[in-house]
Design a protein around this motif. Structure first.
Motif, PDB file in Angstrom:
ATOM      1  N   ARG A 230       0.845  -1.202   0.000  1.00 24.86           N
ATOM      2  CA  ARG A 230       0.000   0.000   0.000  1.00 24.86           C
ATOM      3  C   ARG A 230       0.880   1.251   0.000  1.00 24.86           C
ATOM      4  N   TYR A 231       0.525   2.233  -0.785  1.00 20.04           N
ATOM      5  CA  TYR A 231       1.304   3.469  -0.959  1.00 20.04           C
ATOM      6  C   TYR A 231       2.706   3.176  -1.485  1.00 20.04           C
ATOM      7  N   PHE A 232       2.858   2.051  -2.186  1.00 22.42           N
ATOM      8  CA  PHE A 232       4.141   1.639  -2.771  1.00 22.42           C
ATOM      9  C   PHE A 232       5.212   1.422  -1.695  1.00 22.42           C
ATOM     10  N   GLY A 233       4.772   1.221  -0.458  1.00 21.41           N
ATOM     11  CA  GLY A 233       5.732   0.987   0.623  1.00 21.41           C
ATOM     12  C   GLY A 233       6.392   2.241   1.151  1.00 21.41           C
ATOM     13  N   LEU A 234       5.856   3.417   0.835  1.00 22.49           N
ATOM     14  CA  LEU A 234       6.512   4.679   1.183  1.00 22.49           C
ATOM     15  C   LEU A 234       6.201   5.178   2.588  1.00 22.49           C
ATOM     16  N   GLY A 235       5.239   4.577   3.270  1.00 20.74           N
ATOM     17  CA  GLY A 235       4.858   5.053   4.598  1.00 20.74           C
ATOM     18  C   GLY A 235       5.673   4.418   5.704  1.00 20.74           C
ATOM     19  N   CYS A 236       5.754   5.118   6.845  1.00 19.90           N
ATOM     20  CA  CYS A 236       6.494   4.555   7.980  1.00 19.90           C
ATOM     21  C   CYS A 236       5.754   3.367   8.586  1.00 19.90           C
ATOM     22  N   ARG A 237       4.472   3.224   8.268  1.00 22.88           N
ATOM     23  CA  ARG A 237       3.703   2.084   8.761  1.00 22.88           C
ATOM     24  C   ARG A 237       3.749   0.906   7.781  1.00 22.88           C
ATOM     25  N   ASN A 238       4.356   1.101   6.631  1.00 20.84           N
ATOM     26  CA  ASN A 238       4.540  -0.012   5.692  1.00 20.84           C
ATOM     27  C   ASN A 238       5.604  -0.966   6.199  1.00 20.84           C
ATOM     28  N   VAL A 239       5.375  -2.248   6.053  1.00 14.19           N
ATOM     29  CA  VAL A 239       6.385  -3.241   6.438  1.00 14.19           C
ATOM     30  C   VAL A 239       7.547  -3.175   5.463  1.00 14.19           C
ATOM     31  N   SER A 240       8.733  -2.942   5.989  1.00 15.51           N
ATOM     32  CA  SER A 240       9.932  -2.875   5.154  1.00 15.51           C
ATOM     33  C   SER A 240      10.917  -4.002   5.475  1.00 15.51           C
ATOM     34  N   LYS A 241      10.585  -4.806   6.500  1.00 16.48           N
ATOM     35  CA  LYS A 241      11.490  -5.899   6.879  1.00 16.48           C
ATOM     36  C   LYS A 241      10.703  -7.058   7.460  1.00 16.48           C
ATOM     37  N   LEU A 242      11.172  -8.265   7.160  1.00 16.18           N
ATOM     38  CA  LEU A 242      10.592  -9.489   7.707  1.00 16.18           C
ATOM     39  C   LEU A 242      11.579 -10.146   8.661  1.00 16.18           C
ATOM     40  N   TYR A 243      11.054 -10.692   9.740  1.00 14.66           N
ATOM     41  CA  TYR A 243      11.818 -11.614  10.581  1.00 14.66           C
ATOM     42  C   TYR A 243      11.208 -13.000  10.389  1.00 14.66           C
ATOM     43  N   VAL A 244      12.042 -13.961  10.053  1.00 12.41           N
ATOM     44  CA  VAL A 244      11.563 -15.307   9.734  1.00 12.41           C
ATOM     45  C   VAL A 244      12.380 -16.348  10.488  1.00 12.41           C
ATOM     46  N   PRO A 245      11.796 -17.525  10.776  1.00 10.06           N
ATOM     47  CA  PRO A 245      12.556 -18.597  11.422  1.00 10.06           C
ATOM     48  C   PRO A 245      13.712 -19.066  10.541  1.00 10.06           C
ATOM     49  N   GLU A 246      14.660 -19.711  11.153  1.00  7.32           N
ATOM     50  CA  GLU A 246      15.872 -20.164  10.452  1.00  7.32           C
ATOM     51  C   GLU A 246      15.550 -21.019   9.227  1.00  7.32           C
ATOM     52  N   ASP A 247      14.540 -21.864   9.330  1.00  3.97           N
ATOM     53  CA  ASP A 247      14.235 -22.804   8.245  1.00  3.97           C
ATOM     54  C   ASP A 247      13.024 -22.354   7.423  1.00  3.97           C
ATOM     55  N   TYR A 248      12.741 -21.058   7.387  1.00  2.00           N
ATOM     56  CA  TYR A 248      11.512 -20.578   6.751  1.00  2.00           C
ATOM     57  C   TYR A 248      11.525 -20.822   5.246  1.00  2.00           C
ATOM     58  N   ASP A 249      10.400 -21.304   4.732  1.00  2.54           N
ATOM     59  CA  ASP A 249      10.209 -21.544   3.296  1.00  2.54           C
ATOM     60  C   ASP A 249       9.391 -20.376   2.735  1.00  2.54           C
ATOM     61  N   PHE A 250       9.968 -19.618   1.801  1.00  2.00           N
ATOM     62  CA  PHE A 250       9.329 -18.412   1.276  1.00  2.00           C
ATOM     63  C   PHE A 250       8.299 -18.691   0.185  1.00  2.00           C
ATOM     64  N   ASP A 251       8.082 -19.940  -0.179  1.00  2.00           N
ATOM     65  CA  ASP A 251       7.160 -20.239  -1.279  1.00  2.00           C
ATOM     66  C   ASP A 251       5.753 -19.705  -0.997  1.00  2.00           C
ATOM     67  N   ALA A 252       5.233 -19.978   0.191  1.00  2.00           N
ATOM     68  CA  ALA A 252       3.884 -19.521   0.538  1.00  2.00           C
ATOM     69  C   ALA A 252       3.819 -18.002   0.580  1.00  2.00           C
ATOM     70  N   PHE A 253       4.885 -17.378   1.051  1.00  2.00           N
ATOM     71  CA  PHE A 253       4.932 -15.911   1.104  1.00  2.00           C
ATOM     72  C   PHE A 253       4.846 -15.322  -0.299  1.00  2.00           C
TER      73      PHE A 253
END
Length: 372
Positions: A230-253
């Motif tokens: 939303r808003y092309f990610g330009l807002g301070c409330r936009n998620v700009s980083k993910l924290y994921v478990p060590e073995d996380y599979d990004f396929d579903a994401f």
């Protein structure tokens, strides 16, 4: 003008804004001054989009929808009822309206220096200053200068007592008693230098993060797309980083992000994607990408457009400690399954739908304005 009159005026503004939504823009009956303002506001929306290509009609309307839903008498009363000093302050201002000498001591002029990253980003400060009975003088970003002055004019028509209490300037700020300024870490240093001797709120860079556990449903991940894009990610409330478990599979994401592939239809977004990808590849960084979004492993919080940084974690408790330590760099933490007592989280898909009491940087603007 008492507090209830101000609430009524903003309630009327919310009703006016309810005519503008992503579903349709349709003129309604029995809305005060609609013949003067409806077509004019449509024109201002058009000008805003032409002046700033990041301000698409959809994103402008998304912002307007949010404010039309927040500006109701019920929600305004619920927001303000917890401030005992506000009732006292409102009574003093009402008395001051009939006594020029008292007025000079009671009402303050608050200068608000606004960012311009997303449509109407300074509206909450505008609302807060006026709802507490102070005078507002705004210095807008050149990126977002069309919408708010027009809505301020509507507010003056609805409640004539606002006339003379709202001003905008592109020049040097006039005399003022307090300051609310929003900018980058760099501009914040200048703000502190120029305004440090007056009561102030000075906001710096913040970013939002999402904590994934691997337990997310497809619906939750799809909702996360709203927080990211939303808003092309330009807002301070936009998620700009993910924290994921060590073995996380990004396929579903990546599957859940696919509905946003049309972002590449927007030239400015596509240009940023191509440029940042080229820089990363020339620097031999490892990337995960799907043709419209890149994931780069990085410890920083602020990622470029079309990029999400990510970092792996092994122990939720250690991650909670890190997020607490970096609290001043983080605006929102988004998660549905990260349960750590020191961390307040927001459900997926809700970062760009803040409540009136969700203050930027966690600083209570109303409390500040009732004590200056």
């Amino acid at each position: 003008m008492n507090l209830q009159q101000r609430i009524n005026a903003f309630d009327a503004l919310g009703t006016f804004l309810s005519q503008f939504s992503r579903k349709e823009i349709a003129q309604k009956k029995n809305i005060p001054h609609n013949d003067l303002f409806f077509d004019g506001f449509r024109h201002q929306m058009k000008l805003a989009g032409e002046h700033n290509n990041w301000f698409t009609e959809e994103n402008i309307l998304y912002a307007i929808e949010g404010w039309s839903q927040s500006l109701t008498e019920a929600k305004l009363n619920k927001w303000l009822k917890g401030y005992a000093t506000l009732t006292t302050l409102s009574t003093n201002f009402a008395k001051a309206d009939s006594d020029a000498a008292e007025k000079a001591d009671s009402q303050k002029t608050v200068a608000v220096i606004m960012a311009g990253n997303i449509p109407l980003v300074g509206f909450h400060d505008f609302l807060s200053v006026l709802i507490t009975g102070h005078n507002f003088v705004g210095k807008q970003s050149s990126n977002d200068k069309h919408l708010l002055p027009f809505l301020a004019k509507y507010l003056e028509y609805v409640e004539p007592a606002f006339k003379g209490r709202i001003a905008f300037t592109e020049e040097k700020l006039p005399e003022h008693d307090a300051v609310i300024a929003t900018g980058s870490d760099n501009t914040a240093r200048y703000f502190e230098y120029y305004f440090g001797k007056k009561p102030n709120i000075i906001r710096k860079n913040r970013n939002s993060v999402a904590v994934l556990t691997g337990k997310e449903t497809q619906e939750e991940l799809e909702a996360l797309g709203e927080d990211v894009f939303r808003y092309f990610g330009l807002g301070c409330r936009n998620v700009s980083k993910l924290y994921v478990p060590e073995d996380y599979d990004f396929d579903a994401f990546f599957k859940a992000m696919y509905p946003w592939h049309t972002m590449m239809d927007k030239a400015k977004y596509a240009n940023n994607y191509d440029y940042n990808k080229a820089v990363y590849l020339m620097s031999l960084f490892d990337l995960l990408e799907n043709g419209f979004l890149m994931l780069k492993e990085d410890e920083s919080y602020g990622s470029p457009i079309a990029t999400l940084f990510y970092e792996k974690y092994s122990a939720p408790e250690a991650l909670a400690e890190k997020l607490s330590a970096d609290n001043e760099k983080i605006q929102c933490v988004v998660s549905s399954h990260f349960r750590e007592s020191d961390i307040t989280t927001i459900p997926f898909g809700k970062t760009q739908q803040p409540e009136l009491h969700d203050y930027a940087d966690g600083v209570d603007t109303i409390e500040f304005l009732t004590t200056i």
